[in-house]
Write a protein that holds these residues in place. Structure first.
Motif, short mmCIF file in Angstrom:
data_model
loop_
_atom_site.label_atom_id
_atom_site.label_comp_id
_atom_site.label_asym_id
_atom_site.label_seq_id
_atom_site.Cartn_x
_atom_site.Cartn_y
_atom_site.Cartn_z
N GLN A 291 18.41 2.26 12.38
CA GLN A 291 17.25 1.63 11.76
C GLN A 291 17.13 1.98 10.27
O GLN A 291 16.04 2.24 9.76
N VAL A 292 18.26 1.95 9.57
CA VAL A 292 18.27 2.42 8.18
C VAL A 292 17.46 1.49 7.27
O VAL A 292 16.83 1.95 6.32
N GLY A 293 17.48 0.18 7.56
CA GLY A 293 16.72 -0.75 6.72
C GLY A 293 15.23 -0.56 6.85
O GLY A 293 14.50 -0.50 5.84
N ILE A 294 14.74 -0.47 8.08
CA ILE A 294 13.31 -0.26 8.30
C ILE A 294 12.87 1.06 7.68
O ILE A 294 11.78 1.16 7.09
N LYS A 295 13.69 2.09 7.80
CA LYS A 295 13.34 3.40 7.25
C LYS A 295 13.27 3.35 5.72
O LYS A 295 12.42 4.01 5.11
N MET A 296 14.15 2.56 5.10
CA MET A 296 14.08 2.43 3.65
C MET A 296 12.79 1.72 3.24
O MET A 296 12.11 2.14 2.30
N LEU A 297 12.45 0.65 3.94
CA LEU A 297 11.21 -0.07 3.62
C LEU A 297 9.99 0.84 3.79
O LEU A 297 9.09 0.86 2.94
N GLY A 298 9.97 1.59 4.89
CA GLY A 298 8.85 2.51 5.11
C GLY A 298 8.78 3.58 4.05
O GLY A 298 7.68 3.98 3.61
N ALA A 299 9.95 4.07 3.60
CA ALA A 299 9.97 5.11 2.57
C ALA A 299 9.42 4.60 1.25
O ALA A 299 8.70 5.32 0.54
N VAL A 300 9.72 3.35 0.90
CA VAL A 300 9.23 2.80 -0.38
C VAL A 300 7.71 2.59 -0.31
O VAL A 300 7.00 2.81 -1.28
N ILE A 301 7.20 2.18 0.85
CA ILE A 301 5.75 2.06 1.01
C ILE A 301 5.09 3.42 0.86
O ILE A 301 4.06 3.58 0.19
N LEU A 302 5.68 4.44 1.48
CA LEU A 302 5.14 5.80 1.36
C LEU A 302 5.20 6.26 -0.10
O LEU A 302 4.28 6.94 -0.58
N PHE A 303 6.26 5.88 -0.81
CA PHE A 303 6.39 6.19 -2.23
C PHE A 303 5.21 5.60 -3.01
O PHE A 303 4.62 6.26 -3.88
N GLY A 304 4.85 4.36 -2.70
CA GLY A 304 3.71 3.73 -3.37
C GLY A 304 2.40 4.42 -3.05
O GLY A 304 1.56 4.63 -3.93
N LEU A 305 2.20 4.79 -1.78
CA LEU A 305 0.98 5.49 -1.39
C LEU A 305 0.86 6.84 -2.09
O LEU A 305 -0.22 7.24 -2.54
N ALA A 306 1.97 7.57 -2.18
CA ALA A 306 1.95 8.87 -2.85
C ALA A 306 1.66 8.71 -4.34
O ALA A 306 0.99 9.55 -4.95
N THR A 307 2.16 7.62 -4.93
CA THR A 307 1.87 7.34 -6.34
C THR A 307 0.38 7.11 -6.55
O THR A 307 -0.23 7.62 -7.50
N ILE A 308 -0.23 6.33 -5.65
CA ILE A 308 -1.68 6.09 -5.74
C ILE A 308 -2.45 7.40 -5.61
O ILE A 308 -3.40 7.67 -6.36
N ALA A 309 -2.03 8.24 -4.66
CA ALA A 309 -2.70 9.52 -4.46
C ALA A 309 -2.62 10.39 -5.71
O ALA A 309 -3.61 11.02 -6.11
N PHE A 310 -1.45 10.41 -6.34
CA PHE A 310 -1.32 11.20 -7.56
C PHE A 310 -2.23 10.65 -8.66
O PHE A 310 -2.89 11.41 -9.38
N GLY A 311 -2.28 9.35 -8.80
CA GLY A 311 -3.14 8.76 -9.82
C GLY A 311 -4.59 9.12 -9.64
O GLY A 311 -5.33 9.29 -10.62
N CYS A 312 -5.02 9.29 -8.39
CA CYS A 312 -6.43 9.59 -8.09
C CYS A 312 -6.81 11.03 -8.40
O CYS A 312 -8.00 11.38 -8.30
N THR A 313 -5.85 11.87 -8.79
CA THR A 313 -6.21 13.25 -9.15
C THR A 313 -7.16 13.29 -10.34
O THR A 313 -7.88 14.27 -10.53
N ALA A 314 -7.15 12.23 -11.13
CA ALA A 314 -8.06 12.19 -12.28
C ALA A 314 -9.52 12.18 -11.86
O ALA A 314 -10.40 12.54 -12.66
N PHE A 315 -9.82 11.80 -10.62
CA PHE A 315 -11.21 11.71 -10.16
C PHE A 315 -11.63 12.94 -9.34
O PHE A 315 -12.77 13.00 -8.88
N LEU A 316 -10.71 13.88 -9.16
CA LEU A 316 -11.00 15.05 -8.33
C LEU A 316 -11.46 16.22 -9.19
O LEU A 316 -11.12 16.29 -10.39
#
Length: 434
Positions: A291-316
């Motif tokens: 399932q290497v393709g699905i895992k790559m797609l899931g990893a990129v989505i997680l990458f985007g979520l982690a980026t959003i989380a980092f950006g929100c540190t400005a409000f903490l």
């Protein structure tokens, strides 16, 4: 994706061991230098500019490295397929050693300036344009085809670990002594050069003298366009990381949002390396097989979520913002390792050896576009809408582009393993295992 039990391990081949040592040293040096170039340019600019103006300088640093690579890509891939790849890497590593040494001396003497930083960034871009395809296409020639999947996996782990850990080394070294960061990079490039000198002659595909070089350069684009799985993996990383360029704005976050300085920049830059290193260690014991393709797609989505989380540190609150930001970057690095590991393995294993230089140059172009051009996009966007909005918006964009790519390229969703078609993957190495 592992070789049979009767096949020797890739690390039993001296040429491959030298390659790995040089590859790791070069990538550590390259990415430590990139973070320091941005940090130094930002600090020099902040002496006379606002945060917005200085953020734009980060964008210009990215462009200075990307533009030479963009225009040279067709040539560098062709060169890697027609000339000794060892010689190409030795020349470019010499250039990089000298460039980083010059900045170390200029910083130590106190006459470093923005024009000098930009000039060195251009030299780095030119050297990387030739270095990347030669390095990428050389690895499969160092071991027999039977152990090539393992060799590619190990090489990908070393490359990604160096790419993520390098900025941390650069941040810590700059905190200790600004000139020392460049001196460290120069020393690492020198180590990579010495390692390449230990690699003996290896098989390389015969030169095609029957057609014009321009036609052969176009072949690389034609092959990638025609292989939808290769095209999907390359372009997904291009657009996702191009949008979600949180690491490009680490200097802004370290100085003006989290207020942690150069030492804090080192901590932030180290966080993705921790995530990537832990994931690489996991792959070394439990290699990805299904399932290497699905895992790559899931990893990129997680990458985007982690980026959003980092950006929100400005409000903490500041008491938790740094810790939350570091945790977000750890997840980001881990997700990035999964994505790059899958992409590199699929690209290398699904590309004929005679085309690897040209395909590697295109892969490098997309990596550089997502990194250096991503830096430019993030820097300019931060100058327009602010760094926080730029980071959060980029993370959202990465998630949306991944969902769109999953529908546009069903081949990626349906990629169950790394098994390539029978394309004559590599010339077997003539070297015998020790």
């Amino acid at each position: 994706m592992t070789a049979s039990s009767s096949s020797p391990h890739p690390l039993r081949f001296g040429n491959f061991r030298a390659y790995l040592a040089g590859r790791l040293a070069a990538v550590l040096a390259q990415y430590s230098m990139m973070i320091v170039l941005g940090w130094q340019a930002y600090n020099i600019a902040r002496e006379t500019m606002t945060t917005a103006g200085a953020s734009a300088q980060l964008g210009l640093i990215g462009l200075a490295q990307f533009v030479p690579l963009f225009f040279l890509t067709p040539v560098t891939g062709w060169v890697a397929d027609h000339y000794d790849r060892r010689f190409i890497t030795r020349i470019t590593l010499t250039m990089l050693t000298a460039a980083s040494g010059l900045l170390a001396f200029a910083t130590f003497e106190g006459w470093v300036s923005l024009p000098l930083v930009f000039a060195v960034a251009v030299v780095v871009g030119i050297a990387r344009a030739f270095n990347g395809p030669a390095y990428g296409a050389l690895a499969p020639n160092l071991v027999p085809a039977t152990v090539l999947p393992n060799a590619i996996a190990i090489s990908s782990v070393f490359w990604q670990t160096g790419m993520i850990a390098g900025p941390a080394l650069g941040g810590y070294a700059y905190a200790a002594a600004p000139w020392g960061a460049y001196a460290m990079a120069s020393g690492l490039f020198g180590i990579a050069l010495v390692a390449m000198l230990f690699i003996g002659r290896v098989p390389q595909p015969p030169r095609d003298t029957t057609r014009h070089p321009l036609r052969q350069m176009i072949d690389g684009f034609t092959y990638v366009k025609g292989n939808r799985l290769v095209l999907a993996t390359i372009t997904l990383d291009l657009f996702a990381v191009l949008l979600a360029g949180a690491t490009a704005l680490l200097p802004v976050y370290a100085r003006d949002i989290l207020h942690v300085g150069s030492r804090g920049l080192g901590h932030l830059a180290a966080a993705p390396g921790i995530g990537a290193g832990a994931t690489a260690l996991w792959f070394s014991f439990r290699p990805m097989k299904t399932q290497v393709g699905i895992k790559m797609l899931g990893a990129v989505i997680l990458f985007g979520l982690a980026t959003i989380a980092f950006g929100c540190t400005a409000f903490l609150p500041r008491s938790v913002a740094v810790e939350f930001g570091i945790a977000s970057l750890v997840v980001l690095g881990s997700a990035d390792m999964v994505s790059v590991f899958v992409r590199q393995s699929l690209v290398q294993l699904h590309t004929p050896d005679a085309m690897r230089g040209r395909v590697s140059s295109l892969s490098q172009l997309t990596i550089s576009a997502s990194n250096e051009l991503g830096e430019a996009e993030s820097g300019f966007l931060a100058a327009l809408v602010g760094p926080v909005a730029a980071v959060i918006g980029g993370g959202i964009g990465a998630i949306l582009i991944t969902i769109f790519w999953a529908r546009l390229f069903p081949e990626l969703r349906l990629a169950h393993s790394f098994d390539p078609p029978d394309i004559g993957r590599a010339h077997p190495s003539q070297e015998k295992p020790l």
